[in-house]
Design a protein around this motif. Structure first.
Motif, PDB file in Angstrom:
ATOM      1  N   PRO A 121      41.029  28.447 129.333  1.00 54.44           N
ATOM      2  CA  PRO A 121      40.767  28.244 127.895  1.00 54.44           C
ATOM      3  C   PRO A 121      39.473  28.907 127.411  1.00 54.44           C
ATOM      4  O   PRO A 121      39.360  29.284 126.257  1.00 54.44           O
ATOM      5  N   TRP A 122      38.510  29.056 128.286  1.00 51.94           N
ATOM      6  CA  TRP A 122      37.245  29.683 127.886  1.00 51.94           C
ATOM      7  C   TRP A 122      37.436  31.132 127.461  1.00 51.94           C
ATOM      8  O   TRP A 122      36.742  31.621 126.579  1.00 51.94           O
ATOM      9  N   TRP A 123      38.375  31.828 128.099  1.00 50.61           N
ATOM     10  CA  TRP A 123      38.650  33.210 127.705  1.00 50.61           C
ATOM     11  C   TRP A 123      39.191  33.260 126.278  1.00 50.61           C
ATOM     12  O   TRP A 123      38.841  34.145 125.500  1.00 50.61           O
ATOM     13  N   TYR A 124      40.060  32.317 125.948  1.00 44.99           N
ATOM     14  CA  TYR A 124      40.609  32.274 124.589  1.00 44.99           C
ATOM     15  C   TYR A 124      39.511  31.972 123.567  1.00 44.99           C
ATOM     16  O   TYR A 124      39.456  32.583 122.494  1.00 44.99           O
ATOM     17  N   LEU A 125      38.637  31.033 123.899  1.00 46.71           N
ATOM     18  CA  LEU A 125      37.527  30.703 123.009  1.00 46.71           C
ATOM     19  C   LEU A 125      36.618  31.918 122.823  1.00 46.71           C
ATOM     20  O   LEU A 125      36.213  32.236 121.699  1.00 46.71           O
ATOM     21  N   LEU A 126      36.302  32.596 123.922  1.00 47.88           N
ATOM     22  CA  LEU A 126      35.471  33.800 123.832  1.00 47.88           C
ATOM     23  C   LEU A 126      36.153  34.857 122.963  1.00 47.88           C
ATOM     24  O   LEU A 126      35.500  35.498 122.131  1.00 47.88           O
ATOM     25  N   GLY A 127      37.455  35.032 123.118  1.00 47.24           N
ATOM     26  CA  GLY A 127      38.190  36.000 122.307  1.00 47.24           C
ATOM     27  C   GLY A 127      38.129  35.663 120.828  1.00 47.24           C
ATOM     28  O   GLY A 127      37.896  36.545 119.991  1.00 47.24           O
ATOM     29  N   ALA A 128      38.318  34.390 120.487  1.00 46.91           N
ATOM     30  CA  ALA A 128      38.264  33.974 119.080  1.00 46.91           C
ATOM     31  C   ALA A 128      36.877  34.221 118.492  1.00 46.91           C
ATOM     32  O   ALA A 128      36.743  34.700 117.352  1.00 46.91           O
ATOM     33  N   VAL A 129      35.842  33.934 119.264  1.00 49.08           N
ATOM     34  CA  VAL A 129      34.468  34.152 118.799  1.00 49.08           C
ATOM     35  C   VAL A 129      34.201  35.644 118.604  1.00 49.08           C
ATOM     36  O   VAL A 129      33.610  36.055 117.593  1.00 49.08           O
ATOM     37  N   LEU A 130      34.630  36.460 119.562  1.00 46.24           N
ATOM     38  CA  LEU A 130      34.408  37.904 119.444  1.00 46.24           C
ATOM     39  C   LEU A 130      35.099  38.495 118.219  1.00 46.24           C
ATOM     40  O   LEU A 130      34.560  39.398 117.572  1.00 46.24           O
ATOM     41  N   VAL A 131      36.273  38.002 117.897  1.00 45.05           N
ATOM     42  CA  VAL A 131      36.967  38.488 116.697  1.00 45.05           C
ATOM     43  C   VAL A 131      36.212  38.063 115.437  1.00 45.05           C
ATOM     44  O   VAL A 131      36.062  38.844 114.491  1.00 45.05           O
ATOM     45  N   ALA A 132      35.689  36.865 115.416  1.00 45.79           N
ATOM     46  CA  ALA A 132      35.043  36.338 114.221  1.00 45.79           C
ATOM     47  C   ALA A 132      33.641  36.896 113.986  1.00 45.79           C
ATOM     48  O   ALA A 132      33.183  36.933 112.845  1.00 45.79           O
ATOM     49  N   VAL A 133      32.956  37.346 115.023  1.00 40.73           N
ATOM     50  CA  VAL A 133      31.547  37.741 114.896  1.00 40.73           C
ATOM     51  C   VAL A 133      31.291  38.806 113.824  1.00 40.73           C
ATOM     52  O   VAL A 133      30.387  38.623 113.004  1.00 40.73           O
ATOM     53  N   PRO A 134      32.011  39.924 113.769  1.00 46.45           N
ATOM     54  CA  PRO A 134      31.690  40.905 112.714  1.00 46.45           C
ATOM     55  C   PRO A 134      31.803  40.328 111.294  1.00 46.45           C
ATOM     56  O   PRO A 134      30.953  40.591 110.444  1.00 46.45           O
ATOM     57  N   GLY A 135      32.822  39.521 111.046  1.00 44.75           N
ATOM     58  CA  GLY A 135      32.961  38.907 109.730  1.00 44.75           C
ATOM     59  C   GLY A 135      31.873  37.886 109.445  1.00 44.75           C
ATOM     60  O   GLY A 135      31.397  37.772 108.320  1.00 44.75           O
ATOM     61  N   LEU A 136      31.458  37.157 110.471  1.00 41.43           N
ATOM     62  CA  LEU A 136      30.386  36.173 110.300  1.00 41.43           C
ATOM     63  C   LEU A 136      29.046  36.863 110.046  1.00 41.43           C
ATOM     64  O   LEU A 136      28.235  36.377 109.247  1.00 41.43           O
ATOM     65  N   VAL A 137      28.805  37.982 110.700  1.00 39.05           N
ATOM     66  CA  VAL A 137      27.584  38.748 110.445  1.00 39.05           C
ATOM     67  C   VAL A 137      27.584  39.260 109.006  1.00 39.05           C
ATOM     68  O   VAL A 137      26.573  39.176 108.301  1.00 39.05           O
ATOM     69  N   ALA A 138      28.721  39.762 108.556  1.00 36.49           N
ATOM     70  CA  ALA A 138      28.828  40.221 107.169  1.00 36.49           C
ATOM     71  C   ALA A 138      28.575  39.067 106.201  1.00 36.49           C
ATOM     72  O   ALA A 138      27.869  39.234 105.207  1.00 36.49           O
ATOM     73  N   ALA A 139      29.131  37.897 106.502  1.00 42.80           N
ATOM     74  CA  ALA A 139      28.919  36.726 105.639  1.00 42.80           C
ATOM     75  C   ALA A 139      27.443  36.354 105.577  1.00 42.80           C
ATOM     76  O   ALA A 139      26.922  36.031 104.505  1.00 42.80           O
TER      77      ALA A 139
END
Length: 149
Positions: A121-139
């Motif tokens: 499950p940690w790999w899935y969590l890491l994947g979700a975070v990696l996808v969200a990071v560019p949008g969160l930085v923009a926000a």
């Protein structure tokens, strides 16, 4: 700070911003509330993209609610914002495009990891975070921008 304009006299910063927006055909940039709402929606879209990417890996049927939720959030965003802070649309576009590119990287990476060492499950969590990071930085950048300067 004021600037002397031979046609209209002294122009302060607010009036100069309004005149520039008028010439560019855009509404004058708005309020701190609009900047917060715009940033909040950019963050929500990034998180939805991250969670949706992982959900799609479990079921192909997850694509329907994922795309529907993205369209709903984007539609709601457009109706909630009076005007976006100057330059925020470009920052938002780069953030969403970055998250979109990370979808490809994460899905490919998770498939490789699944076939080599197995996924936890940690790999899935890491994947979700990696996808969200560019949008969160923009926000975060949009929120920090606030009202037009």
């Amino acid at each position: 700070m004021t600037t002397e304009n031979p046609t209209t006299g002294a122009v302060d910063r607010t009036e100069a911003a309004r005149l520039l927006a008028e010439v560019e055909g855009r509404p004058p940039v708005s309020s701190t509330r609009d900047a917060r709402v715009f940033a909040w929606f950019a963050a929500v879209i990034a998180v939805v993209m991250g969670a949706g990417t992982i959900a799609i890996m479990f079921s192909n049927w997850a694509m329907v609610p994922y795309v529907g939720l993205l369209f709903a959030v984007i539609f709601w965003q457009r109706r909630s914002i009076g005007a976006s802070p100057r330059g925020s649309a470009r920052t938002y576009l780069w953030g969403v495009a970055g998250s979109g590119a990370m979808v490809l990287v994460v899905v490919t990476g998770l498939h490789v990891i699944r076939t080599t060492i197995g996924l936890t499950p940690w790999w899935y969590l890491l994947g979700a975070v990696l996808v969200a990071v560019p949008g969160l930085v923009a926000a975060a950048r949009i929120a920090g921008r606030g009202v037009s300067r």
